[in-house]
Design a protein around this motif. Structure first.
Motif, PDB file in Angstrom:
ATOM      1  N   ARG A 142       0.840  -1.197   0.000  1.00 31.90           N
ATOM      2  CA  ARG A 142       0.000   0.000   0.000  1.00 31.90           C
ATOM      3  C   ARG A 142       0.873   1.244   0.000  1.00 31.90           C
ATOM      4  O   ARG A 142       1.956   1.265   0.599  1.00 31.90           O
ATOM      5  N   GLN A 143       0.398   2.286  -0.640  1.00 33.25           N
ATOM      6  CA  GLN A 143       1.158   3.534  -0.730  1.00 33.25           C
ATOM      7  C   GLN A 143       1.434   4.110   0.654  1.00 33.25           C
ATOM      8  O   GLN A 143       2.532   4.590   0.919  1.00 33.25           O
ATOM      9  N   ASP A 144       0.459   4.046   1.558  1.00 34.98           N
ATOM     10  CA  ASP A 144       0.680   4.616   2.887  1.00 34.98           C
ATOM     11  C   ASP A 144       1.756   3.860   3.660  1.00 34.98           C
ATOM     12  O   ASP A 144       2.521   4.466   4.426  1.00 34.98           O
ATOM     13  N   ASP A 145       1.849   2.548   3.457  1.00 34.93           N
ATOM     14  CA  ASP A 145       2.928   1.778   4.093  1.00 34.93           C
ATOM     15  C   ASP A 145       4.291   2.185   3.532  1.00 34.93           C
ATOM     16  O   ASP A 145       5.253   2.368   4.286  1.00 34.93           O
ATOM     17  N   ALA A 146       4.362   2.324   2.220  1.00 30.74           N
ATOM     18  CA  ALA A 146       5.616   2.741   1.582  1.00 30.74           C
ATOM     19  C   ALA A 146       6.023   4.122   2.079  1.00 30.74           C
ATOM     20  O   ALA A 146       7.186   4.349   2.433  1.00 30.74           O
ATOM     21  N   ASP A 147       5.068   5.038   2.115  1.00 30.36           N
ATOM     22  CA  ASP A 147       5.361   6.402   2.570  1.00 30.36           C
ATOM     23  C   ASP A 147       5.880   6.413   4.008  1.00 30.36           C
ATOM     24  O   ASP A 147       6.838   7.112   4.324  1.00 30.36           O
ATOM     25  N   LYS A 148       5.254   5.618   4.871  1.00 29.08           N
ATOM     26  CA  LYS A 148       5.675   5.574   6.281  1.00 29.08           C
ATOM     27  C   LYS A 148       7.104   5.046   6.406  1.00 29.08           C
ATOM     28  O   LYS A 148       7.932   5.625   7.113  1.00 29.08           O
ATOM     29  N   ARG A 149       7.405   3.957   5.709  1.00 30.18           N
ATOM     30  CA  ARG A 149       8.742   3.369   5.816  1.00 30.18           C
ATOM     31  C   ARG A 149       9.818   4.288   5.235  1.00 30.18           C
ATOM     32  O   ARG A 149      10.928   4.375   5.779  1.00 30.18           O
ATOM     33  N   ILE A 150       9.487   4.969   4.164  1.00 31.74           N
ATOM     34  CA  ILE A 150      10.438   5.919   3.574  1.00 31.74           C
ATOM     35  C   ILE A 150      10.647   7.101   4.516  1.00 31.74           C
ATOM     36  O   ILE A 150      11.772   7.544   4.742  1.00 31.74           O
ATOM     37  N   THR A 151       9.549   7.591   5.088  1.00 31.29           N
ATOM     38  CA  THR A 151       9.647   8.716   6.029  1.00 31.29           C
ATOM     39  C   THR A 151      10.475   8.347   7.250  1.00 31.29           C
ATOM     40  O   THR A 151      11.271   9.163   7.748  1.00 31.29           O
ATOM     41  N   LEU A 152      10.317   7.120   7.745  1.00 39.13           N
ATOM     42  CA  LEU A 152      11.131   6.664   8.877  1.00 39.13           C
ATOM     43  C   LEU A 152      12.619   6.655   8.523  1.00 39.13           C
ATOM     44  O   LEU A 152      13.461   7.112   9.312  1.00 39.13           O
ATOM     45  N   MET A 153      12.950   6.167   7.339  1.00 39.87           N
ATOM     46  CA  MET A 153      14.362   6.134   6.944  1.00 39.87           C
ATOM     47  C   MET A 153      14.891   7.552   6.725  1.00 39.87           C
ATOM     48  O   MET A 153      16.044   7.840   7.054  1.00 39.87           O
ATOM     49  N   GLU A 154      14.068   8.443   6.204  1.00 39.09           N
ATOM     50  CA  GLU A 154      14.484   9.842   6.070  1.00 39.09           C
ATOM     51  C   GLU A 154      14.794  10.438   7.439  1.00 39.09           C
ATOM     52  O   GLU A 154      15.767  11.182   7.597  1.00 39.09           O
ATOM     53  N   ALA A 155      13.976  10.094   8.440  1.00 37.37           N
ATOM     54  CA  ALA A 155      14.206  10.590   9.801  1.00 37.37           C
ATOM     55  C   ALA A 155      15.508  10.038  10.375  1.00 37.37           C
ATOM     56  O   ALA A 155      16.232  10.749  11.087  1.00 37.37           O
ATOM     57  N   ILE A 156      15.826   8.800  10.063  1.00 37.37           N
ATOM     58  CA  ILE A 156      17.082   8.204  10.519  1.00 37.37           C
ATOM     59  C   ILE A 156      18.262   8.938   9.904  1.00 37.37           C
ATOM     60  O   ILE A 156      19.221   9.294  10.603  1.00 37.37           O
ATOM     61  N   VAL A 157      18.201   9.192   8.608  1.00 36.14           N
ATOM     62  CA  VAL A 157      19.285   9.926   7.938  1.00 36.14           C
ATOM     63  C   VAL A 157      19.439  11.310   8.557  1.00 36.14           C
ATOM     64  O   VAL A 157      20.549  11.757   8.853  1.00 36.14           O
ATOM     65  N   LYS A 158      18.312  11.983   8.777  1.00 33.75           N
ATOM     66  CA  LYS A 158      18.357  13.331   9.357  1.00 33.75           C
ATOM     67  C   LYS A 158      18.949  13.293  10.766  1.00 33.75           C
ATOM     68  O   LYS A 158      19.792  14.114  11.118  1.00 33.75           O
ATOM     69  N   ARG A 159      18.518  12.325  11.586  1.00 36.03           N
ATOM     70  CA  ARG A 159      19.009  12.235  12.959  1.00 36.03           C
ATOM     71  C   ARG A 159      20.521  11.979  12.974  1.00 36.03           C
ATOM     72  O   ARG A 159      21.266  12.583  13.745  1.00 36.03           O
ATOM     73  N   LEU A 160      20.979  11.083  12.110  1.00 33.51           N
ATOM     74  CA  LEU A 160      22.415  10.808  12.038  1.00 33.51           C
ATOM     75  C   LEU A 160      23.196  12.041  11.576  1.00 33.51           C
ATOM     76  O   LEU A 160      24.285  12.317  12.087  1.00 33.51           O
TER      77      LEU A 160
END
Length: 64
Positions: free
Chosen positions: A40-58
């Motif tokens: 589902r698109q919402d699942d993909a968006d959530k997982r991508i957003t989580l990884m973006e947050a990880i990159v930003k936090r690092l």
């Protein structure tokens, strides 16, 4: 990519590089899965957003 230290830790720059690589792969892979109806698109968006947050936090951690 750098080597792990004796404590098994990696330099933050290496972690950022790997997280960014993973983010790029997820964008491609999830896009294909959504188009194929296997994700589902919402699942993909959530997982991508989580990884973006990880990159930003690092990245913030590295600049501190």
């Amino acid at each position: 990519m750098g080597r792990a230290t004796l404590e098994g830790r990696f330099p933050v720059a290496d972690l950022i590089t790997e997280a960014q690589r993973e983010l790029d792969l997820r964008r491609q892979y999830y896009w294909r899965r959504v188009r194929a109806g296997r994700m589902r698109q919402d699942d993909a968006d959530k997982r991508i957003t989580l990884m973006e947050a990880i990159v930003k936090r690092l990245t913030v951690t590295a600049s501190s």
